[in-house]
Write a protein that holds these residues in place. Structure first.
Motif, PDB file in Angstrom:
ATOM      1  N   LEU A  14       0.858  -1.197   0.000  1.00 29.06           N
ATOM      2  CA  LEU A  14       0.000   0.000   0.000  1.00 29.06           C
ATOM      3  C   LEU A  14       0.884   1.234   0.000  1.00 29.06           C
ATOM      4  N   LEU A  15       0.663   2.083  -0.987  1.00 26.69           N
ATOM      5  CA  LEU A  15       1.413   3.339  -1.051  1.00 26.69           C
ATOM      6  C   LEU A  15       0.769   4.335  -0.092  1.00 26.69           C
ATOM      7  N   LEU A  16       1.571   4.865   0.809  1.00 27.65           N
ATOM      8  CA  LEU A  16       1.041   5.791   1.821  1.00 27.65           C
ATOM      9  C   LEU A  16       1.610   7.180   1.569  1.00 27.65           C
TER      10      LEU A  16
ATOM     11  N   SER B 170      -1.865   9.968   4.679  1.00 31.90           N
ATOM     12  CA  SER B 170      -2.742   9.104   5.506  1.00 31.90           C
ATOM     13  C   SER B 170      -4.054   9.773   5.920  1.00 31.90           C
ATOM     14  N   THR B 171      -4.486  10.804   5.209  1.00 33.71           N
ATOM     15  CA  THR B 171      -5.764  11.416   5.596  1.00 33.71           C
ATOM     16  C   THR B 171      -6.954  10.636   5.029  1.00 33.71           C
ATOM     17  N   ASP B 172      -6.700   9.752   4.085  1.00 34.01           N
ATOM     18  CA  ASP B 172      -7.701   8.741   3.712  1.00 34.01           C
ATOM     19  C   ASP B 172      -7.349   7.422   4.397  1.00 34.01           C
TER      20      ASP B 172
ATOM     21  N   LEU C 169      -8.062   6.495   8.160  1.00 33.94           N
ATOM     22  CA  LEU C 169      -9.429   6.120   8.533  1.00 33.94           C
ATOM     23  C   LEU C 169      -9.730   4.658   8.219  1.00 33.94           C
ATOM     24  N   TRP C 170      -9.019   4.087   7.235  1.00 44.58           N
ATOM     25  CA  TRP C 170      -9.230   2.665   6.954  1.00 44.58           C
ATOM     26  C   TRP C 170      -8.871   1.853   8.204  1.00 44.58           C
ATOM     27  N   VAL C 171      -7.912   2.358   8.972  1.00 44.80           N
ATOM     28  CA  VAL C 171      -7.462   1.651  10.178  1.00 44.80           C
ATOM     29  C   VAL C 171      -8.338   2.030  11.378  1.00 44.80           C
TER      30      VAL C 171
ATOM     31  N   TYR D 243       5.952   4.164   2.178  1.00 48.72           N
ATOM     32  CA  TYR D 243       5.649   5.576   2.476  1.00 48.72           C
ATOM     33  C   TYR D 243       6.440   6.465   1.535  1.00 48.72           C
ATOM     34  N   LEU D 244       5.747   7.379   0.841  1.00 56.46           N
ATOM     35  CA  LEU D 244       6.479   8.219  -0.129  1.00 56.46           C
ATOM     36  C   LEU D 244       6.904   9.573   0.440  1.00 56.46           C
ATOM     37  N   GLY D 245       6.581   9.823   1.710  1.00 55.15           N
ATOM     38  CA  GLY D 245       6.809  11.148   2.286  1.00 55.15           C
ATOM     39  C   GLY D 245       8.259  11.529   2.520  1.00 55.15           C
TER      40      GLY D 245
ATOM     41  N   ALA E 218      -1.180  17.587   6.301  1.00 54.41           N
ATOM     42  CA  ALA E 218      -0.735  16.188   6.229  1.00 54.41           C
ATOM     43  C   ALA E 218      -1.014  15.603   4.848  1.00 54.41           C
ATOM     44  N   GLY E 219      -2.233  15.766   4.358  1.00 47.54           N
ATOM     45  CA  GLY E 219      -2.630  15.152   3.087  1.00 47.54           C
ATOM     46  C   GLY E 219      -1.943  15.803   1.902  1.00 47.54           C
ATOM     47  N   THR E 220      -1.841  15.039   0.810  1.00 45.50           N
ATOM     48  CA  THR E 220      -1.198  15.544  -0.406  1.00 45.50           C
ATOM     49  C   THR E 220      -2.246  15.758  -1.505  1.00 45.50           C
TER      50      THR E 220
ATOM     51  N   CYS F 161      -1.663  14.954  -4.679  1.00 46.63           N
ATOM     52  CA  CYS F 161      -1.662  13.746  -5.515  1.00 46.63           C
ATOM     53  C   CYS F 161      -2.411  12.606  -4.832  1.00 46.63           C
ATOM     54  N   GLY F 162      -2.399  12.551  -3.494  1.00 45.08           N
ATOM     55  CA  GLY F 162      -3.188  11.553  -2.774  1.00 45.08           C
ATOM     56  C   GLY F 162      -4.675  11.751  -3.040  1.00 45.08           C
ATOM     57  N   ASN F 163      -5.091  13.013  -3.091  1.00 47.08           N
ATOM     58  CA  ASN F 163      -6.481  13.333  -3.398  1.00 47.08           C
ATOM     59  C   ASN F 163      -6.836  12.857  -4.811  1.00 47.08           C
TER      60      ASN F 163
ATOM     61  N   GLY G  27     -14.297  14.136  -4.321  1.00 44.90           N
ATOM     62  CA  GLY G  27     -13.065  14.864  -4.007  1.00 44.90           C
ATOM     63  C   GLY G  27     -13.117  16.267  -4.612  1.00 44.90           C
ATOM     64  N   ASP G  28     -12.454  17.210  -3.975  1.00 45.43           N
ATOM     65  CA  ASP G  28     -12.594  18.610  -4.382  1.00 45.43           C
ATOM     66  C   ASP G  28     -11.604  19.091  -5.439  1.00 45.43           C
ATOM     67  N   SER G  29     -10.458  18.420  -5.551  1.00 46.04           N
ATOM     68  CA  SER G  29      -9.424  18.970  -6.445  1.00 46.04           C
ATOM     69  C   SER G  29      -9.670  18.628  -7.910  1.00 46.04           C
TER      70      SER G  29
ATOM     71  N   GLN H 237     -14.663  22.397   6.616  1.00 47.24           N
ATOM     72  CA  GLN H 237     -14.466  21.014   7.030  1.00 47.24           C
ATOM     73  C   GLN H 237     -15.660  20.136   6.689  1.00 47.24           C
ATOM     74  N   ASP H 238     -16.076  20.152   5.440  1.00 43.47           N
ATOM     75  CA  ASP H 238     -17.167  19.263   5.044  1.00 43.47           C
ATOM     76  C   ASP H 238     -16.888  18.731   3.644  1.00 43.47           C
ATOM     77  N   ILE H 239     -17.414  17.547   3.393  1.00 42.38           N
ATOM     78  CA  ILE H 239     -17.240  16.920   2.094  1.00 42.38           C
ATOM     79  C   ILE H 239     -18.315  17.475   1.151  1.00 42.38           C
TER      80      ILE H 239
END
Ligand SMILES: Cc1cc2nc3c(=O)[nH]c(=O)nc-3n(C[C@H](O)[C@H](O)[C@H](O)COP(=O)(O)OP(=O)(O)OC[C@H]3O[C@@H](n4cnc5c(N)ncnc54)[C@H](O)[C@@H]3O)c2cc1C
Ligand code: FES
Ligand code: FES
Length: 490
Positions: A223-225, A228-230, A233-235, A247-249, A301-303, A305-307, A315-317, A384-386
């Protein structure tokens, strides 16, 4: 000391904490509370929403330390390797004096039950370190990711406005945060090798792009991390067992933002905060979209490209980047290719990515003369809303005629998708009310949205059409107010 190969090392209150033999999905919050007994940092939602778990993380940046507020509840501990962690307990001076942020909260009556208070204090502390003269609006923005049920927000915002009125403390002043001792301590735990935890590695943090590409190609089930803002939550919410993590950070090549060949190129490890800053520099009209994307700790924290890689239909981007004609740079082993962003999405959660292939960057065309750009997000709350619906628009108007139109929506289909028929109804037509009314009729032909807890299908169709009208009203030259502005209270 230098950072040993197979232990996580971070700085806390001037001491190096070395952690061995821990599941890689242990969150920073769990570790602080359960292993270190630091119960000041609270758990409210465990999903990045409430801010009770906010801490500040420092990392080396061009000879100084960049401090940012983040949510510890969805941050995996191994990603803190080589960083400094600051919790609410850290702010207390040896003699017990409160930090100006804490003193301001006391003086402004900003704390009642206190459960949310440590998180508010740490969000304000992040602002204190970074913005010596924060305005009221900046205080409000900084607190967008913190929820309080008791006091109401006014006294807390007042505290944020007052915190800079106190004399700088000896402990955790802005100067202290950048002191030579702190910088040297942080420098001493920077590693020269890649962090690999477990045998075989359950967590690998490559330091170069080549190492990342070959590790992922060799183990495509990993799993590419990123931020971790998505994945966090899986965990914490879905209780999923994760495969080995890459981890690519820590890959320096992925942390760059550059302008090249008429494009703004944003690397895969660039956080949303910096990514949106760079986008807004060229497209100031997208500032609201950036500000309304989650909250500062999530954006820290979030990227970007992760979005894009997660590719959520809400997703917003994606909508505005698709409208702008952005493309993604992909890499698999030694091979690279470029793909228009809109072609990345094949179906719900299905992407045009081969096994072991990943995004290295997104490339966004720089502004074109005559092209008008906008993005509108419709959600139940401002902060802070989807999104229920998010629209992206890039239209070229020349001599009163629409010569080019690219429009995309999120929340309207299983993937972020262009409004092909709507675009056709606009192109070659005069830029007037009748054209826009006819194009609005095409939205229902372009999309068959779902009804869900965020919005009904009928609402989505109506609002998507209305947003096109809003775009017209805002860009037709007529002085029509299309939004309610916040008026500052005396
Ligand atoms: C409280 C909260 C609020 C949020 N609000 C919003 C919001 O307003 N708008 C919005 O759009 N999103 C929102 N999100 C979602 C989230 O912040 C974004 O999707 C984020 O950009 C994901 O980036 P990340 O770096 O955290 O990705 P991660 O969580 O690390 O990864 C996400 C997915 O992308 C994959 N991935 C990551 N990087 C790459 C890469 N370079 N190549 C290939 N695959 C990759 C991962 O394997 C994983 O499948 C919110 C999330 C939370 C928790
Ligand atoms: S516990 Fe709610 S944001 Fe982390
Ligand atoms: S004082 Fe914030 S939740 Fe009570």
């Amino acid at each position: 000391m230098s950072n040993p190969g197979h232990a996580i090392c971070f700085i806390l209150d001037g001491k190096t904490i070395e952690v061995n033999d821990i599941p890689p999905t242990t969150t920073l919050l769990q570790y602080l509370r359960e292993s270190l007994g630091r119960s000041g940092t609270k758990e409210g939602c465990a999903e990045g929403d409430c801010g009770a778990c906010t801490v500040v993380v420092g990392e080396p940046a061009n000879g100084s330390i960049a401090y940012r507020a983040v949510n510890s509840c969805i941050r995996f501990l191994p990603t803190l390797d080589g960083k400094e962690v600051v919790t609410v307990e850290s702010l207390r001076a040896a003699a017990g004096d409160l930090h100006p942020v804490q003193q301001a909260m006391v003086d402004c009556h900003g704390s009642q039950c206190g459960f949310c208070t440590p998180g508010f204090v740490m969000s304000l502390f992040g602002l204190y370190l970074n913005q010596p003269a924060a305005t009221r609006d900046e205080v409000i923005d900084a607190l967008a990711g913190n929820l309080c049920r008791c006091t109401g927000y006014r006294p807390i915002v007042d505290a944020g406005c007052k915190m800079n009125d106190y004399p700088p403390p000896a402990h955790w002043s802005r100067d202290d945060a950048q002191s030579a001792a702190r910088r040297e301590r942080l420098q001493s735990i920077q590693r020269k090798d890649s962090l690999a935890l477990g045998t075989p590695a359950g967590f690998l943090a490559p330091q170069t792009l080549a190492e990342l590409a070959s590790a992922y190609a060799a183990a495509p089930g990993s799993l590419l991390l990123a931020g971790s803002t998505d994945i966090g939550l899986w965990v914490t919410k879905q209780m999923r067992e994760l495969p080995p993590i890459i981890y690519l950070g820590e890959v320096a090549e992925l942390k760059t933002i550059r302008e090249t060949g008429g494009m703004l190129e944003i690397g895969a490890a660039v956080r949303l905060t910096e990514a949106y800053d760079a986008i807004v520099k060229h497209y100031p009209m997208l500032a609201e979209l950036g500000n309304r994307f989650a909250s500062p700790p999530i954006r820290n924290a979030g990227t970007l490209c992760g979005n894009l890689a997660n590719g959520s239909p809400i997703g917003d981007s994606m909508p505005v980047l698709i409208a702008l004609g952005a493309s993604v740079e992909l890499r698999c082993g030694d091979r690279t290719r470029t793909l228009p962003l809109e072609k990345l999405y094949l179906g719900y959660q299905k992407k045009d990515l081969a096994a072991g292939e990943f995004l290295t960057a997104v490339r966004i065309p720089l502004p074109q003369p005559g092209c008008t750009v906008a993005s509108y997000k419709i959600a139940k709350r401002y902060d802070q809303d989807i999104s229920a619906v998010c629209g992206g628009y890039a239209l070229t108007i020349s001599d009163g005629m629409v010569t080019a139109a690219r429009i995309a929506y999120g929340g309207m289909a299983a993937i972020p998708q262009r409004a092909a028929r709507t675009e056709t109804a606009l192109i070659g037509q005069p830029w007037n009310e009748a054209t826009v009314a006819a194009a609005m009729q095409q939205i229902a032909a372009d999309y068959t949205p779902l009804s869900d807890m965020r919005a009904s299908a009928a609402y989505r169709l109506q609002v998507a059409a209305n947003l096109l009208q809003r775009f017209y009203l805002e860009h037709s030259g007529a002085a029509i107010a299309s939004r309610i502005e916040m008026v500052a209270a005396d």
